[in-house]
Design a protein around this motif. Structure first.
Motif, PDB file in Angstrom:
ATOM      1  N   ILE A  27       0.845  -1.199   0.000  1.00  0.00           N
ATOM      2  CA  ILE A  27       0.000   0.000   0.000  1.00  0.00           C
ATOM      3  C   ILE A  27       0.880   1.249   0.000  1.00  0.00           C
ATOM      4  N   VAL A  31       0.831   4.003  -2.946  1.00  0.00           N
ATOM      5  CA  VAL A  31       0.495   5.410  -2.709  1.00  0.00           C
ATOM      6  C   VAL A  31       1.626   6.306  -3.217  1.00  0.00           C
ATOM      7  N   ILE A  34       1.445   6.806  -6.916  1.00  0.00           N
ATOM      8  CA  ILE A  34       0.465   7.753  -7.449  1.00  0.00           C
ATOM      9  C   ILE A  34       1.187   9.031  -7.866  1.00  0.00           C
ATOM     10  N   THR A  41       1.349   1.955  -9.523  1.00  0.00           N
ATOM     11  CA  THR A  41       0.398   1.977  -8.413  1.00  0.00           C
ATOM     12  C   THR A  41      -0.459   0.723  -8.377  1.00  0.00           C
ATOM     13  N   LEU A  45      -1.154  -2.143  -5.347  1.00  0.00           N
ATOM     14  CA  LEU A  45      -2.445  -2.229  -4.664  1.00  0.00           C
ATOM     15  C   LEU A  45      -3.084  -3.606  -4.858  1.00  0.00           C
ATOM     16  N   TYR A  68     -10.413   6.242  -1.964  1.00  0.00           N
ATOM     17  CA  TYR A  68      -9.464   6.602  -3.015  1.00  0.00           C
ATOM     18  C   TYR A  68      -8.746   5.398  -3.623  1.00  0.00           C
ATOM     19  N   LEU A  69      -8.381   4.436  -2.810  1.00  0.00           N
ATOM     20  CA  LEU A  69      -7.598   3.295  -3.302  1.00  0.00           C
ATOM     21  C   LEU A  69      -8.469   2.184  -3.878  1.00  0.00           C
TER      22      LEU A  69
END
Length: 132
Positions: A27, A31, A34, A41, A45, A68-69
């Motif tokens: 994670i 992040v 991004i 990304t 994820l 967001y993720l």
């Protein structure tokens, strides 16, 4: 979602803790990716989702429903595709970063490796379904 809440949990506590830690590291890298165009990304994820699915259903649910993720994972796993704008931006930033790196490196074989990676990643991005 392909990774269901019923995914098999690893029974051994050490394996579960390692998968849980790997999920959080993934994670973090996702992040960071991004903002940094050369760090992918979505794969990080997806790796985090896979690790959490096998170590902590609670954190798996948290990740896939994250404001967001979650969409990064859901769009990819459900085969909805990548928006045209995201493809263009990813390819442009990829070539900008790789081009700058190849320009600053004096070793020809390193340039060749960088450019080959850029070609393969561009091909991969272009082969993904496009979402309108």
């Amino acid at each position: 979602m392909p990774y269901d809440d019923g995914a098999p949990l690893r029974r051994h506590p050490l394996v579960r803790h390692l998968l849980f830690a790997a999920g959080w590291v993934s994670i973090g890298l996702g992040v960071i990716g991004i903002a940094l165009p050369l760090l992918p990304t979505t794969p990080f994820l997806l790796l985090a989702a896979a690790c959490f699915a096998r170590s902590s259903p609670r954190f798996y649910r948290w990740l896939i429903h994250h404001r967001y993720l979650g969409p990064w994972i859901a769009d990819y796993l459900e085969g909805r595709g990548v928006p045209v704008k995201a493809k263009v931006m990813a390819i442009a930033l990829l070539w900008l970063g790789i081009g700058f790196s190849a320009w600053t490196v004096d070793l020809a074989y390193v340039r060749a490796i960088l450019l080959a990676c850029a070609v393969f990643v561009t091909g991969y991005i272009l082969r993904q379904p496009t979402r309108r």
